[in-house]
Scaffold this motif. Structure first.
Motif, PDB file in Angstrom:
ATOM      1  N   LEU A 126       4.111  46.231   4.654  1.00  0.00           N
ATOM      2  CA  LEU A 126       3.740  45.008   3.959  1.00  0.00           C
ATOM      3  C   LEU A 126       2.450  44.385   4.494  1.00  0.00           C
ATOM      4  N   CYS A 127       2.125  44.650   5.760  1.00  0.00           N
ATOM      5  CA  CYS A 127       0.926  44.055   6.354  1.00  0.00           C
ATOM      6  C   CYS A 127       0.465  44.907   7.531  1.00  0.00           C
ATOM      7  N   VAL A 128      -0.836  44.873   7.798  1.00  0.00           N
ATOM      8  CA  VAL A 128      -1.419  45.571   8.954  1.00  0.00           C
ATOM      9  C   VAL A 128      -2.402  44.639   9.631  1.00  0.00           C
ATOM     10  N   GLU A 129      -2.517  44.760  10.940  1.00  0.00           N
ATOM     11  CA  GLU A 129      -3.470  43.942  11.705  1.00  0.00           C
ATOM     12  C   GLU A 129      -4.046  44.780  12.830  1.00  0.00           C
ATOM     13  N   TRP A 130      -5.371  44.828  12.899  1.00  0.00           N
ATOM     14  CA  TRP A 130      -6.037  45.577  13.962  1.00  0.00           C
ATOM     15  C   TRP A 130      -5.976  44.793  15.261  1.00  0.00           C
ATOM     16  N   ILE A 131      -5.760  45.504  16.383  1.00  0.00           N
ATOM     17  CA  ILE A 131      -5.645  44.909  17.716  1.00  0.00           C
ATOM     18  C   ILE A 131      -6.664  45.579  18.629  1.00  0.00           C
ATOM     19  N   ASP A 132      -7.401  44.769  19.405  1.00  0.00           N
ATOM     20  CA  ASP A 132      -8.484  45.308  20.231  1.00  0.00           C
ATOM     21  C   ASP A 132      -8.102  45.460  21.698  1.00  0.00           C
ATOM     22  N   MET A 133      -6.807  45.454  22.016  1.00  0.00           N
ATOM     23  CA  MET A 133      -6.381  45.641  23.404  1.00  0.00           C
ATOM     24  C   MET A 133      -5.261  46.669  23.464  1.00  0.00           C
ATOM     25  N   PRO A 134      -5.139  47.393  24.608  1.00  0.00           N
ATOM     26  CA  PRO A 134      -4.085  48.403  24.731  1.00  0.00           C
ATOM     27  C   PRO A 134      -2.710  47.760  24.854  1.00  0.00           C
ATOM     28  N   VAL A 135      -1.743  48.325  24.173  1.00  0.00           N
ATOM     29  CA  VAL A 135      -0.373  47.816  24.171  1.00  0.00           C
ATOM     30  C   VAL A 135       0.579  48.958  24.496  1.00  0.00           C
ATOM     31  N   GLY A 136       1.490  48.693  25.422  1.00  0.00           N
ATOM     32  CA  GLY A 136       2.504  49.697  25.743  1.00  0.00           C
ATOM     33  C   GLY A 136       2.005  50.857  26.572  1.00  0.00           C
ATOM     34  N   LYS A 137       0.860  50.684  27.243  1.00  0.00           N
ATOM     35  CA  LYS A 137       0.325  51.736  28.105  1.00  0.00           C
ATOM     36  C   LYS A 137       0.282  51.233  29.538  1.00  0.00           C
ATOM     37  N   ALA A 138       0.890  51.996  30.428  1.00  0.00           N
ATOM     38  CA  ALA A 138       0.956  51.595  31.831  1.00  0.00           C
ATOM     39  C   ALA A 138      -0.364  51.876  32.544  1.00  0.00           C
ATOM     40  N   GLY A 139      -0.665  51.051  33.554  1.00  0.00           N
ATOM     41  CA  GLY A 139      -1.844  51.271  34.379  1.00  0.00           C
ATOM     42  C   GLY A 139      -3.161  50.957  33.713  1.00  0.00           C
ATOM     43  N   VAL A 140      -3.159  50.149  32.664  1.00  0.00           N
ATOM     44  CA  VAL A 140      -4.395  49.789  31.963  1.00  0.00           C
ATOM     45  C   VAL A 140      -4.719  48.329  32.237  1.00  0.00           C
ATOM     46  N   GLU A 141      -5.987  48.039  32.515  1.00  0.00           N
ATOM     47  CA  GLU A 141      -6.397  46.663  32.772  1.00  0.00           C
ATOM     48  C   GLU A 141      -6.213  45.797  31.534  1.00  0.00           C
ATOM     49  N   LYS A 142      -5.857  44.537  31.749  1.00  0.00           N
ATOM     50  CA  LYS A 142      -5.598  43.630  30.634  1.00  0.00           C
ATOM     51  C   LYS A 142      -6.857  43.317  29.841  1.00  0.00           C
ATOM     52  N   ASP A 143      -8.021  43.413  30.492  1.00  0.00           N
ATOM     53  CA  ASP A 143      -9.276  43.118  29.804  1.00  0.00           C
ATOM     54  C   ASP A 143      -9.876  44.337  29.109  1.00  0.00           C
ATOM     55  N   ALA A 144      -9.185  45.449  29.163  1.00  0.00           N
ATOM     56  CA  ALA A 144      -9.716  46.681  28.581  1.00  0.00           C
ATOM     57  C   ALA A 144      -9.758  46.595  27.057  1.00  0.00           C
ATOM     58  N   ARG A 145     -10.754  47.238  26.472  1.00  0.00           N
ATOM     59  CA  ARG A 145     -10.849  47.326  25.025  1.00  0.00           C
ATOM     60  C   ARG A 145     -10.081  48.538  24.536  1.00  0.00           C
ATOM     61  N   ALA A 146      -9.565  48.438  23.327  1.00  0.00           N
ATOM     62  CA  ALA A 146      -8.791  49.549  22.779  1.00  0.00           C
ATOM     63  C   ALA A 146      -8.856  49.480  21.254  1.00  0.00           C
ATOM     64  N   ASN A 147      -8.147  50.401  20.623  1.00  0.00           N
ATOM     65  CA  ASN A 147      -8.163  50.519  19.164  1.00  0.00           C
ATOM     66  C   ASN A 147      -6.734  50.748  18.688  1.00  0.00           C
ATOM     67  N   PHE A 148      -5.997  49.651  18.498  1.00  0.00           N
ATOM     68  CA  PHE A 148      -4.590  49.719  18.122  1.00  0.00           C
ATOM     69  C   PHE A 148      -4.365  49.023  16.778  1.00  0.00           C
ATOM     70  N   VAL A 149      -3.207  49.230  16.200  1.00  0.00           N
ATOM     71  CA  VAL A 149      -2.853  48.575  14.947  1.00  0.00           C
ATOM     72  C   VAL A 149      -1.388  48.149  14.999  1.00  0.00           C
ATOM     73  N   ALA A 150      -1.118  46.961  14.471  1.00  0.00           N
ATOM     74  CA  ALA A 150       0.259  46.480  14.313  1.00  0.00           C
ATOM     75  C   ALA A 150       0.612  46.570  12.832  1.00  0.00           C
ATOM     76  N   VAL A 151       1.831  47.043  12.559  1.00  0.00           N
ATOM     77  CA  VAL A 151       2.274  47.247  11.178  1.00  0.00           C
ATOM     78  C   VAL A 151       3.590  46.511  10.970  1.00  0.00           C
ATOM     79  N   GLY A 152       3.631  45.681   9.936  1.00  0.00           N
ATOM     80  CA  GLY A 152       4.855  45.011   9.542  1.00  0.00           C
ATOM     81  C   GLY A 152       5.423  45.645   8.284  1.00  0.00           C
ATOM     82  N   THR A 153       6.730  45.862   8.251  1.00  0.00           N
ATOM     83  CA  THR A 153       7.377  46.545   7.134  1.00  0.00           C
ATOM     84  C   THR A 153       8.589  45.744   6.664  1.00  0.00           C
ATOM     85  N   PHE A 154       9.360  46.341   5.754  1.00  0.00           N
ATOM     86  CA  PHE A 154      10.608  45.727   5.321  1.00  0.00           C
ATOM     87  C   PHE A 154      11.623  45.682   6.461  1.00  0.00           C
TER      88      PHE A 154
END
Length: 543
Positions: free
Chosen positions: A191-219
């Protein structure tokens, strides 16, 4: 159909996306997340079996006891007939025949009898029978996956043949090329998608790091987060919601089971479809979500837990947006025909509320002046409000101006982030309209039917180099990228923002090529006399 699209700014995608690796750690991670879903499925199965046994027991008690005795001879008879048919195969002595197939040394001579004599090589390079080495095509595959710094990613949530997936396109502006780079399977209709510019769910990654993730909302009530720089993923990097809670304590299980039966809105996760997502670009670890359970939730992407839940609405919350300058103010729109601008730091404070004439479809802040916001509605109306003019009650709302943009629902809406006053609306009437917002009010620049069916998504590209590019998608499952600067009416309306070009300009529409394109003659111009809106590449310019 395509229900939602989102652009990825240039420079965030990895030049060479990595192939997914399924190692022991990944297996353990998936097992923990999948176990929660398996436990839920087992609970449902046990409940169904219990109900079935109770019903069968009641049914057997009501039946006459002689009925079983009458059917017994029939069963024996049918079994005897089947035994006669199998006699020719002599299945009773099968084990004895296999046992006789032993050689003198006692080794089996059956199907796998010579397995010990097979040669094993630690590397395929040492095996003389393997002539194609593994790395011969690596360079070619690597080149096919390459994403240049001048490329944009375009994400499209799609349903095709009852299969839900997220298609990741690469848009090459200079080459007029749009192609599917890879895709991700989804658990339910997106139903919706949103681009995220930080790493999520990855261990050992700095909080200020840039990344290329997407969040997806469904039924489904869970929000899935995927890494766009990893190809052929089997499972999301993180799940926001009940499905991502890997805690195995008895208290947590009892709490989860109790809530599962009631499906009542709570402070920890959504219990109904996720209708909207909004990432906070200043506080990058915050993601807001709106749901059909009438709540808005604030997620901490560092912990993947719900930080706060809000209940400002009395019906489904369908859209939300963060203020571009006041980073803690969130705008939310609902089917209760109200829009709320709430400060997330004061959850208990009374938030200013505006009312509209019908169900809200989308809400957007003006990216060039954060004091103003837009509302699109089911009746095809656009409302433009000043956030500083707070009404005493929703019914007393006074917009700066209103616009009857379409006769049907304004199902897609966006404001150009680079070009001030450039607005687009899309509707279930299949029309896309471009507007010029001036101090005196909005005026339509052009209206087009781009042959994508009912419009569900219209989004401007985020980078200055491609500011006039517009992605349009809808019920036909097609994505079109329209270079609006090639339209004569757009060039006249925004002449101060468009580089002048001499000579006649052909209007640019880019989409994924299919087999039908190869059969066409290559002449994209419509036939003479064809003036129907949306046919061919000709624009229907309206000043």
């Amino acid at each position: 159909m395509i229900t939602a699209t989102a652009w990825v700014p240039r420079g965030f995608a990895a030049p060479f996306p990595t192939k997914y690796t399924f190692d022991e750690d990944e297996f353990q991670r998936i097992a923990e997340l999948a176990k929660l879903q398996l436990d839920d499925a087992n609970e449902d199965l046990e409940e169904v079996q219990k109900q079935s046994e109770e019903q069968n027991g009641k049914h057997n008690d009501d039946n006459d006891s002689g009925s079983d005795a009458e059917e017994a001879p029939k069963t024996l008879k049918s079994t005897g007939e089947e035994d006669d048919d199998l006699k020719e195969y002599d299945m009773e002595h099968y084990d004895e025949d296999v046992a006789m197939e032993q050689d003198k040394d006692g080794e089996s001579m059956g199907m796998f009898g010579n397995v010990k004599s097979l040669a094993y090589h630690e590397s395929n390079k040492d095996d003389p029978y393997i002539t194609m080495q593994e790395n011969e095509d690596d360079d070619e595959d690597r080149e096919e996956l390459q994403i240049l710094a001048t490329d944009n990613m375009l994400l499209a949530a799609k349903i095709e043949d009852e299969v839900a997936h997220l298609e990741i396109y690469v848009y090459e502006d200079e080459a007029d090329n749009l192609y599917v780079h890879h895709d991700l399977m989804l658990p339910a209709i997106p139903l919706c998608v949103e681009w995220i510019d930080m790493p999520v769910g990855k261990a050992g990654v700095e909080k200020d790091a840039r990344a290329n993730f997407v969040a997806v909302g469904t039924f489904d009530p869970d929000i899935e987060i995927w890494d766009l720089d990893t190809v052929d993923c089997m499972y999301p990097n993180a799940i926001l919601g009940q499905g991502g809670n890997a805690e195995g304590s008895e208290d947590a299980k009892k709490k989860k089971k109790k809530r599962k039966k009631s499906k009542k809105a709570n402070d920890d996760y959504h219990v109904d479809a996720v209708l909207g997502l909004a990432a906070n670009r200043q506080h990058r670890n915050l993601l807001a979500s709106s749901s059909a359970d009438k709540t808005v939730k604030l997620w901490d992407l560092n912990t993947t837990k719900c930080a706060k839940s809000y209940t400002h609405h009395t019906d489904k919350v369908c859209s939300l947006a963060w203020n571009p300058t006041q980073s803690t103010v969130l705008l939310t729109g609902s089917y209760d025909r109200t829009v709320v601008a709430a400060d997330m730091r004061a959850p208990d404070a009374k938030a200013p509320t505006w009312g509209v004439e019908s169900d809200v479809e989308t809400v957007r802040w003006d990216p060039h002046d954060s004091n103003y916001f837009y509302i699109s509605t089911e009746n095809g109306v656009i409302h433009f409000h000043d956030v500083r003019n707070t009404p005493s009650k929703p019914a007393a709302s006074k917009p700066v101006w209103t616009l009857q943009a379409h006769d049907e629902s304004v199902s897609a809406f966006d404001i150009n982030p680079v070009i001030p006053g450039f607005m687009v609306t899309g509707s279930t009437d299949k029309q896309v309209k471009l507007w010029n917002i001036q101090p005196s009010g909005p005026s339509m620049v052009v209206s087009r039917n781009l042959e994508v069916g009912k419009i569900f998504s219209t989004v401007f590209a985020p980078d200055e180099e491609v500011a006039f590019r517009l992605s349009v998608a809808g019920s036909k499952g097609i994505v079109q990228v329209w270079d609006t600067s090639t339209n004569p009416s757009v060039r006249r309306a925004f002449a101060d923002r468009v580089t002048p070009v001499e000579g006649e300009i052909k209007e640019r529409l880019v989409r994924v090529r299919d087999e039908s394109d190869d059969d066409e003659s290559g002449d994209d111009e419509p036939e003479e006399g064809n003036e129907k809106s949306g046919e061919g590449w000709e624009s229907m310019d309206e000043d």
